[in-house]
Write a protein that holds these residues in place. Structure first.
Motif, PDB file in Angstrom:
ATOM      1  N   SER A  82       0.854  -1.192   0.000  1.00 26.26           N
ATOM      2  CA  SER A  82       0.000   0.000   0.000  1.00 26.26           C
ATOM      3  C   SER A  82       0.883   1.233   0.000  1.00 26.26           C
ATOM      4  O   SER A  82       1.752   1.391   0.870  1.00 26.26           O
ATOM      5  N   GLN A  83       0.682   2.067  -0.985  1.00 30.31           N
ATOM      6  CA  GLN A  83       1.407   3.330  -1.076  1.00 30.31           C
ATOM      7  C   GLN A  83       0.453   4.380  -1.616  1.00 30.31           C
ATOM      8  O   GLN A  83       0.085   4.345  -2.797  1.00 30.31           O
ATOM      9  N   GLU A  84       0.000   5.268  -0.729  1.00 26.57           N
ATOM     10  CA  GLU A  84      -1.014   6.274  -1.067  1.00 26.57           C
ATOM     11  C   GLU A  84      -2.264   5.562  -1.616  1.00 26.57           C
ATOM     12  O   GLU A  84      -2.878   4.793  -0.918  1.00 26.57           O
ATOM     13  N   ASN A  85      -2.610   5.801  -2.871  1.00 28.35           N
ATOM     14  CA  ASN A  85      -3.844   5.234  -3.413  1.00 28.35           C
ATOM     15  C   ASN A  85      -3.608   3.962  -4.220  1.00 28.35           C
ATOM     16  O   ASN A  85      -4.510   3.482  -4.896  1.00 28.35           O
ATOM     17  N   GLN A  86      -2.405   3.428  -4.177  1.00 30.20           N
ATOM     18  CA  GLN A  86      -2.099   2.220  -4.937  1.00 30.20           C
ATOM     19  C   GLN A  86      -1.927   1.033  -3.997  1.00 30.20           C
ATOM     20  O   GLN A  86      -1.238   1.137  -2.967  1.00 30.20           O
ATOM     21  N   LYS A  87      -2.584  -0.063  -4.362  1.00 28.55           N
ATOM     22  CA  LYS A  87      -2.510  -1.288  -3.560  1.00 28.55           C
ATOM     23  C   LYS A  87      -2.160  -2.465  -4.472  1.00 28.55           C
ATOM     24  O   LYS A  87      -2.502  -2.470  -5.659  1.00 28.55           O
ATOM     25  N   ILE A  88      -1.502  -3.443  -3.883  1.00 27.68           N
ATOM     26  CA  ILE A  88      -1.370  -4.744  -4.542  1.00 27.68           C
ATOM     27  C   ILE A  88      -2.069  -5.752  -3.652  1.00 27.68           C
ATOM     28  O   ILE A  88      -1.716  -5.916  -2.473  1.00 27.68           O
ATOM     29  N   SER A 275       7.982  -4.325  -0.016  1.00 26.99           N
ATOM     30  CA  SER A 275       8.363  -2.929  -0.227  1.00 26.99           C
ATOM     31  C   SER A 275       8.956  -2.765  -1.620  1.00 26.99           C
ATOM     32  O   SER A 275       9.351  -3.727  -2.270  1.00 26.99           O
ATOM     33  N   GLY A 276       9.029  -1.497  -2.048  1.00 31.13           N
ATOM     34  CA  GLY A 276       9.571  -1.185  -3.360  1.00 31.13           C
ATOM     35  C   GLY A 276       8.548  -0.415  -4.181  1.00 31.13           C
ATOM     36  O   GLY A 276       7.536   0.068  -3.668  1.00 31.13           O
ATOM     37  N   THR A 277       8.811  -0.321  -5.455  1.00 31.38           N
ATOM     38  CA  THR A 277       7.858   0.348  -6.347  1.00 31.38           C
ATOM     39  C   THR A 277       6.851  -0.669  -6.865  1.00 31.38           C
ATOM     40  O   THR A 277       7.114  -1.884  -6.891  1.00 31.38           O
ATOM     41  N   VAL A 278       5.687  -0.170  -7.287  1.00 27.70           N
ATOM     42  CA  VAL A 278       4.657  -1.050  -7.826  1.00 27.70           C
ATOM     43  C   VAL A 278       5.193  -1.827  -9.027  1.00 27.70           C
ATOM     44  O   VAL A 278       5.023  -3.050  -9.132  1.00 27.70           O
ATOM     45  N   GLU A 279       5.881  -1.111  -9.929  1.00 30.61           N
ATOM     46  CA  GLU A 279       6.403  -1.768 -11.141  1.00 30.61           C
ATOM     47  C   GLU A 279       7.399  -2.859 -10.780  1.00 30.61           C
ATOM     48  O   GLU A 279       7.385  -3.958 -11.354  1.00 30.61           O
TER      49      GLU A 279
END
Length: 896
Positions: A82-88, A275-279
């Protein structure tokens, strides 16, 4: 007592009002985490849901027993990033089970558990990248079956929603849809999907509204959050799809599907967070967990069925039903649909084998009907290997194939291109076949232009250009084929050339040009067309053929004329125009239209009643035998079916006689079938009437024109010249009933695949065919100076529509069939011994309509099979149409 508001209190009220009206926006924004007060999908959280997904099929009214299934499972939703409005989100389906309909099952649900492949499928976790409510990426294991992947796409799609109320374009398991979001209260979000498109799946339909298939879809999703807006308590998706016959919308099927996720529990900090970037995370998942990225759109499975036969084998099985003697009944129409379905997937060599089979020689014409309704390159190439367009003895077979191509609702642009090239190099093709080829191209081009976007634009443009070039460089009879081709083409850009032929061409060219203009959409009857029609009917600039004048009067009256034009037509009927049959025709047309148009009736009476010169028996019952009548044979909510008879008499002989079968739906009118009889040069020995002759004397001739589903065929000439006529009279060759036209024709042709949000694809297939036989006979007595004729139309109609859901673990379908065998007889008696007397009788025989429904449910690999059948039969008594008083009087006189 008045309350005094301070400036502070007014400001407070305004703030409350603004916040109240924007509440739906705040709710969704908060749920997505924009405000920081309420958040969905908390990092490290695991949510547990119970899944219940149902599919039920039934006939359209839905009042009888249905068939179907539901699946159940546990769905785990883990928030791993979870990072701001992006989730996996990592999702897992546990313990999937199938429950089926069974007669032994308890009420009221009627479902019992049954083992199936669903429990055996490879079933690994899958992932979604959730960004502000939109699912950007969907990852799934590479080795899973299409069925299981589709189910997972259906579940993933439930977690896609927008953060603000409004309308959006979204792609999910249902396809690409227009989606509307609303927030009815603090805890609920409503989602409605409309206009879902699946352009990657096969889709065929009949562009003619009256022959189209009605498909209505409703898709809704309801989201309910818990009281503190931290998770969804439930997500409920429901959809219902109805398929019905446009011309009989009480016949059809429906499918209902729902998908329910019910919250069970959630736990915090149980799941490891990455952790890390979505990509970067998604890239690592794909490489380490053997995943692949796919669209949310579910994919169509190729499920083999046990009953598919090769084309030659199917022909062998159905051969006896296709023989010519059976045409006109429903059996050949049913066999025709079966063969078309198989031929559309058959290979060239299979089709060639059937065409060359020695046992199939007697049904070769019917096989060409099938292949003309199968517009694949394989079928075209197989037919071309069999037929030779340059050989006189193959004209009938070649025409049969071209007619079938011209009647198809979904022409193949590649075939049209090949036929166009064949026509351009047509020096060795016989004249009759060459005209049929041109008329076929005109019809195919018109139907390709109806598609959105148009198909084969280059070939249609080249064809129109070629026809106009040939028309401009031809005169008299040379131009007839091109004028008839323009009638099939129905292109508004050809109107100036048609008007020029009316103005400068021969009388017969003018008649053909008017016939072409008559079939154009009324919106294309511009000022130039109406101005030319007025000139022709009133003969303002020169003398016109009576057929041109009668068609011109039809165009004027059907174009919603203003009061001045209507008054001018009515007043002309009261003149001493020596072509009294034209005046009679116009009067009959006004009466016919007024019977079903009360506003026109009011306007006509307002013109006639105050004027004594017109409002009298002599004017309103002028000389003449010409008639224009319309009689309904069916009226219901789906539309109205009518028989229209237009008889133009010239010098007491039928010059143009037309009987049309017309279907109306709303403001749209579709001419299903038109039989036209024409004569010339017969007045010299059949009548001594003194009506003005509007043409120079010409040789005796007679023939028939057929227009089927809006496509005109080349004319069939019975005789040309008095010698041929007398030969028929003396030998009696016309006295025996003779078949004039036979064919197997596809009426409805609809194929569509619906993506259900629950992860299943449903095939909607509706086909209707007619087995047609047109025959007649004529008996002429020179000594008794009488003539009798009979024209008989026999049709066997078979209609079938199915909804099928086939996948690897369950198969469900509902299917209807409808059959009827209408028959229409047109009998006429003529007595020209002294005073001309003409009696026409139009009758319809008893008709039985059979409507059957079949519902089937099966599980592959098991013995379970549930089958429900329902049979209905309706009887419609035959009757003779009441025509008009003058016809009744002459029939009585002849019978005396």
């Amino acid at each position: 007592m008045l309350t005094k508001f301070s400036s502070h209190s007014i400001f407070y009220i305004l703030i409350v009002w603004i916040l109240g009206t924007c509440y739906g926006f705040v709710l969704l924004s908060s749920a997505a985490g924009h405000t920081g007060d309420v958040k969905l999908f908390i990092p490290g959280e695991e949510l547990v849901y119970n899944l219940h997904s149902t599919v039920l099929m039934n006939e359209k009214d839905g009042d009888s027993k249905n068939v179907g299934f539901f699946t159940s499972a546990e769905v785990l939703v883990q928030v791993i990033y979870s990072q701001e409005n992006q989730k996996i989100l990592k999702l897992k389906i546990n313990n999937p089970k199938l429950h089926i309909k069974s007669r032994k099952a308890p009420s009221p649900d009627g479902f019992v558990y049954h083992t199936s492949e669903l429990e055996k499928f490879r079933n690994q976790p899958f992932y979604i990248h959730w960004n502000n409510g939109k699912i950007e990426k969907f990852l799934v294991n590479r080795d899973e079956s299409i069925t299981m992947v589709n189910v997972k796409k259906g579940i993933a799609s439930l977690f896609q929603f927008q953060i603000l109320d409004g309308t959006y374009d979204e792609t999910d398991a249902s396809g690409t849809c227009t989606v509307e979001y609303t927030s009815p209260n603090q805890q609920k979000i409503s989602k409605t999907k409309k206009n879902c498109i699946s352009s990657d799946l096969p889709y065929f339909r009949n562009p003619e509204v009256t022959l189209d298939t009605f498909v209505n879809s409703i898709r809704n999703v309801e989201y309910e959050l818990n009281s503190d807006h931290k998770y969804f308590k439930s997500i409920k998706a429901q959809e219902k799809h109805i398929m019905a016959v446009s011309s009989a919308n009480y016949i059809g099927n429906q499918i209902f599907s729902d998908q329910i996720l019910e919250f069970v529990e959630n736990t915090q900090d149980k799941i490891a967070i990455v952790s890390g970037t979505v990509e970067g995370i998604l890239k690592n998942l794909i490489s380490s967990d053997d995943l692949k990225q796919e669209s949310l759109k579910i994919e169509k499975e190729n499920i083999p069925t046990d009953d598919i036969k090769s084309f030659p084998a199917a022909v062998n099985e159905l051969r006896d039903q296709l023989i010519s003697d059976n045409l006109g009944s429903a059996g050949p129409a049913k066999a025709f649909i079966k063969l078309v379905t198989i031929a559309r997937v058959a290979k060239k060599e299979e089709i060639k084998k059937a065409l060359n089979g020695k046992k199939n020689v007697e049904i070769l014409s019917q096989l060409l009907d099938v292949l003309g309704s199968t517009p694949t390159l394989a079928s075209y190439e197989a037919v071309m290997s069999k037929l030779d367009f340059t050989k006189e003895d193959q004209i009938d077979l070649c025409e049969r194939y071209l007619w079938a191509l011209s009647l198809g609702a979904n022409p193949n642009p590649d075939i049209a291109e090949k036929l166009f090239l064949k026509y351009k190099k047509s020096n060795d093709i016989p004249v009759k076949l060459n005209e049929t080829l041109l008329l076929t191209l005109g019809s195919m081009s018109y139907k390709m232009n109806l598609r959105s976007p148009p198909l084969g634009e280059k070939v249609t443009q080249k064809l129109e250009k070629l026809i106009l070039e040939k028309l401009r460089n031809s005169k008299s009879e040379e131009s007839f084929p091109y004028l008839r081709a323009l009638k099939n083409l129905k292109s508004p850009t050809t109107i100036p050339d048609l008007l020029k032929k009316i103005k400068e061409g021969t009388s017969k060219e003018g008649v053909l040009a008017w016939k072409a203009l008559k079939v154009f959409d009324r919106k294309n009857w511009n000022g130039d067309v109406l101005k030319a029609a007025r000139k022709a009917f009133l003969q303002l600039d020169r003398k016109y053929d009576s057929s041109s004048r009668t068609i011109a009067s039809e165009i004027l009256l059907e174009s919603k004329p203003n009061d001045d034009t209507l008054r001018e037509i009515i007043f002309h009927i009261a003149t001493n125009d020596t072509s009294y049959e034209v005046r009679q025709y116009a009067l009959q047309k006004i009466r016919m239209l007024s019977e079903n148009d009360l506003e026109l009736q009011r306007r006509v009476l307002a013109i006639i009643k105050p004027d004594r010169k017109i409002n009298n028996y002599s004017i309103l019952n002028p000389r003449g035998l010409s008639t224009a009548i319309k009689r309904y044979f069916i009226k219901n909510q789906s539309g109205n079916g009518s028989l229209v008879s237009l008889q133009e008499i010239n010098n007491a002989v039928v010059k143009q006689g037309i009987v049309n079968i017309v279907w109306e739906k709303g403001t749209i009118t579709n001419e299903l079938f038109s039989l036209g009889l024409f004569t010339s040069g017969l007045t010299s020995f059949l009548s001594s009437d003194n009506e003005e002759i509007d043409e120079e004397p010409e040789q005796a001739s007679a023939g028939m024109e057929l227009t089927v589903l809006g496509t005109q065929f080349r004319p069939f000439v019975f005789f040309n010249g008095q010698g041929e006529l007398m030969g028929h009279v003396w030998t009696g060759t016309a006295s025996e009933k003779t078949t004039a036209y036979q064919a197997l024709i596809m009426l409805q042709d609809h194929l569509e695949y619906l993506r259900l949000g629950s992860g299943f694809i449903v095939e909607l297939d509706l086909k209707g065919a007619v087995s047609f036989d047109l025959g007649g006979k004529v008996e002429i007595s020179i000594w008794g100076r009488t003539a009798e004729s009979l024209v008989e139309k026999r049709a066997g109609i078979f209609l079938t529509g199915s909804m099928k859901l086939y996948n690897s673990f369950v198969r469900v379908q509902v299917e209807f069939t409808a059959t009827l065998e209408p028959q229409l007889k047109l009998q006429s008696d003529i007595d020209f011994s002294s005073h001309m007397r003409f009696c026409m009788r139009v009758s319809q025989v008893d008709v039985i309509v059979k409507h059957n429904v079949y519902k089937i449910e099966r599980i592959p690999g098991s013995k379970h099979k549930l089958r429900i059948a329902k049979y209905r039969k309706s009887n419609f008594p035959g009757f003779t149409y009441a025509l008009n008083r003058k016809n009744n009087e002459m029939c009585s006189a002849i019978q005396q």
